[in-house]
Write an enzyme that holds these catalytic residues in place. Structure first.
Site, PDB file in Angstrom:
ATOM      1  CB  CYS A  53      -0.891   0.018   1.229  1.00 33.50           C
ATOM      2  SG  CYS A  53      -2.015  -1.375   1.347  1.00 33.50           S
ATOM      3  CB  ALA A  72      -7.791  -5.222  -1.550  1.00 40.73           C
TER       4      ALA A  72
END
Length: 134
Positions: free
Chosen positions: A2, A52
């Site tokens: 991320c 994700a």
């Protein structure tokens, strides 16, 4: 992996710029193509570009506690999050996601900055709280 970005103006009265935060976050879109979350409160700005992996449907960030006094943006992995989830549930905490990120919020509410002693995983970790909205 991320992407996390943000800033805090040391002058409390200087508002954070949404356009500046968007530019920072957009520069990291390659780090997390699955979603973008932005949060500004007065002089604080936080952004998260999501890759994700766990809880694909409800793990968006920034993530907040119920009264929005604790917020987290997180990049890492908590290997023992299921065990911590069970422990925190036994202490009366409720969860709304299956995300390991939510563990950080509930653990912070329960143990404060000592939560790090309970965690097994990999991450860079910085603590922060915000005041309740008026």
């Amino acid at each position: 992996m991320c992407g996390i970005s943000g800033f805090l103006h040391t002058e409390r009265e200087k508002p954070a710029s949404l356009s500046a935060l968007r530019r920072m976050s957009d520069a990291l879109v390659h780090r997390g193509p699955d979603g973008q979350g932005l949060h500004i409160k007065r002089n604080l700005a936080m952004a998260h570009q999501r890759l994700a992996i766990i809880d694909l449907s409800s793990g968006d960030q920034p993530m907040f506690n119920a009264d929005r006094t604790v917020a987290v943006v997180f990049n890492g992995e908590i290997y023992n999050y299921l065990e911590l989830r069970d422990e925190l549930k036994s202490l009366g905490h409720c969860f709304v996601t299956q995300s390991d990120t939510e563990i950080l919020i509930r653990a912070y509410e329960e143990w404060g900055t000592e939560l790090h002693a309970k965690l097994n995983g990999m991450w860079p970790l910085h603590y922060g709280t915000s005041e309740k909205s008026s």
